[in-house]
Design an enzyme around this catalytic site. Sequence first.
Site, mmCIF file in Angstrom:
data_model
loop_
_atom_site.group_PDB
_atom_site.id
_atom_site.type_symbol
_atom_site.label_atom_id
_atom_site.label_comp_id
_atom_site.label_asym_id
_atom_site.label_seq_id
_atom_site.Cartn_x
_atom_site.Cartn_y
_atom_site.Cartn_z
ATOM 1 N N ARG A 1 58.731 37.623 -13.597
ATOM 2 C CA ARG A 1 58.210 37.458 -12.443
ATOM 3 C C ARG A 1 58.908 35.933 -11.841
ATOM 4 N NH1 ARG A 1 55.082 33.392 -13.123
ATOM 5 N NH2 ARG A 1 53.297 34.383 -14.562
ATOM 6 N N TYR B 1 55.102 39.527 15.274
ATOM 7 C CA TYR B 1 54.194 40.833 14.439
ATOM 8 C C TYR B 1 52.725 40.451 14.345
ATOM 9 C CZ TYR B 1 53.644 43.807 10.527
ATOM 10 O OH TYR B 1 53.272 44.806 9.819
ATOM 11 N N ASP C 1 62.250 35.558 11.993
ATOM 12 C CA ASP C 1 61.987 36.713 11.577
ATOM 13 C C ASP C 1 63.188 37.644 11.950
ATOM 14 O OD1 ASP C 1 61.060 39.366 11.048
ATOM 15 O OD2 ASP C 1 59.007 38.970 10.848
ATOM 16 N N LYS D 1 61.758 47.544 6.382
ATOM 17 C CA LYS D 1 62.346 48.163 7.569
ATOM 18 C C LYS D 1 63.944 48.502 7.500
ATOM 19 C CE LYS D 1 58.106 47.090 8.708
ATOM 20 N NZ LYS D 1 57.922 46.009 9.298
#
Length: 387
Positions: A49, A102, A174, A199
């Site tokens: 992690r 978004y 972004d 994406k």
Amino acid sequence: MAELGRWTRGMRTGLGEDPTHGAVVPPIYLSTNYTFEGLGQPRGYDYSRSGNPTRDQLNDAIATLEGGVGATCVATGLAAITLVAEAFVPAGGRVVVQHDAYGGTWRLFSFLAEQGRLVVDFVDFNDAEALGTALTTDTDLVWIETPSNPLLRITDIRAVSDAAHAVGALVAADNTFLSPLYQRPLEHGADIVVHSTTKFINGHSDVVGGVAVAAEQEHHDRLRLWANALGLTGSAFDAYLTLRGLRTLDARMRVHTENTEALVALLDGHPAVAKLYYPGLVGHPGHDVALRQQTGMGSLLGLELHGGRAAAQSFLDGLQIFHLAESLGGVESLICHPASMTHAGMTDEARAAAGIGDSLLRLSVGVEASEDLVHVVTEALERSGNA
Ligand SMILES: *Cc1c(COP(=O)(O)O)cnc(C)c1O
């Protein structure tokens, strides 16, 4: 020795460096934990992690491409946005978010505001007066997304960053819609770049992921610390696949662009088309800023047809190649109806304010043969014209 360019260095991250067997492609490290060399002697990694060698290769590749000091890959794009909010906005802090960000970004900041975690102001960043009013000296974070989703509005990263820095706010951008190949916000004044790697960066519609890249070491250290503290870090397997996808980013972007330009040539001025949104068009309101801060125009375009929703329906009925689906930036062409799909989570008022009408379609142009794409869209336009 030749000094290698940014893309070559980024795409070659980890290649040919395996010390054990000389593997060309670096092996994947799935182990959750790592031995200590001895008491009080940790190695570079202890627990997956907090740090993982495969994820770090992806981090390094993306940091190289964005020109940041480091990158922090997390489980989803929204995890990256959550990470930036948690790491940099104190309790009760103030965030100014672009009004047509978004849908998930809008929802996240709205939910956090409803809970009293922070205060959020959604503002049209192309309205200088509204932005000036929103940028109070107690603003902690300014959230840019350019080109925006789904109307491809362009925000001047330099202008907004300068205005935000003048009031002491941090700027996050972004960059999902262009990838680091077509835009590098850190070069235009942003402090943090965020991607949904789901994406273009992965590009094959088979991994959900996100990343936050920092320009300054202090910010990067904070992001890495908080990603571990919040447990947002991405899996090694996802990182492996995403790095594999990233290695063809440049080749994919070139075909995406070529195909998009072929479709824009067909759609621009077509009698069935009422409005076409693509920043590469001279008539697009953000065209000049796009030319200044982007090196490519991307492969997304917005389309409104004459005849409203009925025409959109006829366009979709029998449309070949393009799948009716959310998401974007994959090798496959997609079409989506933002009002009922990606932006369904917004209130009607917020959607109207963002200019997302019921007849709007958004295309994510894939890497199929351009003549086939032109062929099927030509047929769809004929159908919609007869609607
Ligand atoms: C998809 C997307 C996100 C969210 O990313 P996920 O990987 O779906 O969590 C954020 N911003 C933009 C611009 C996106 O397209």
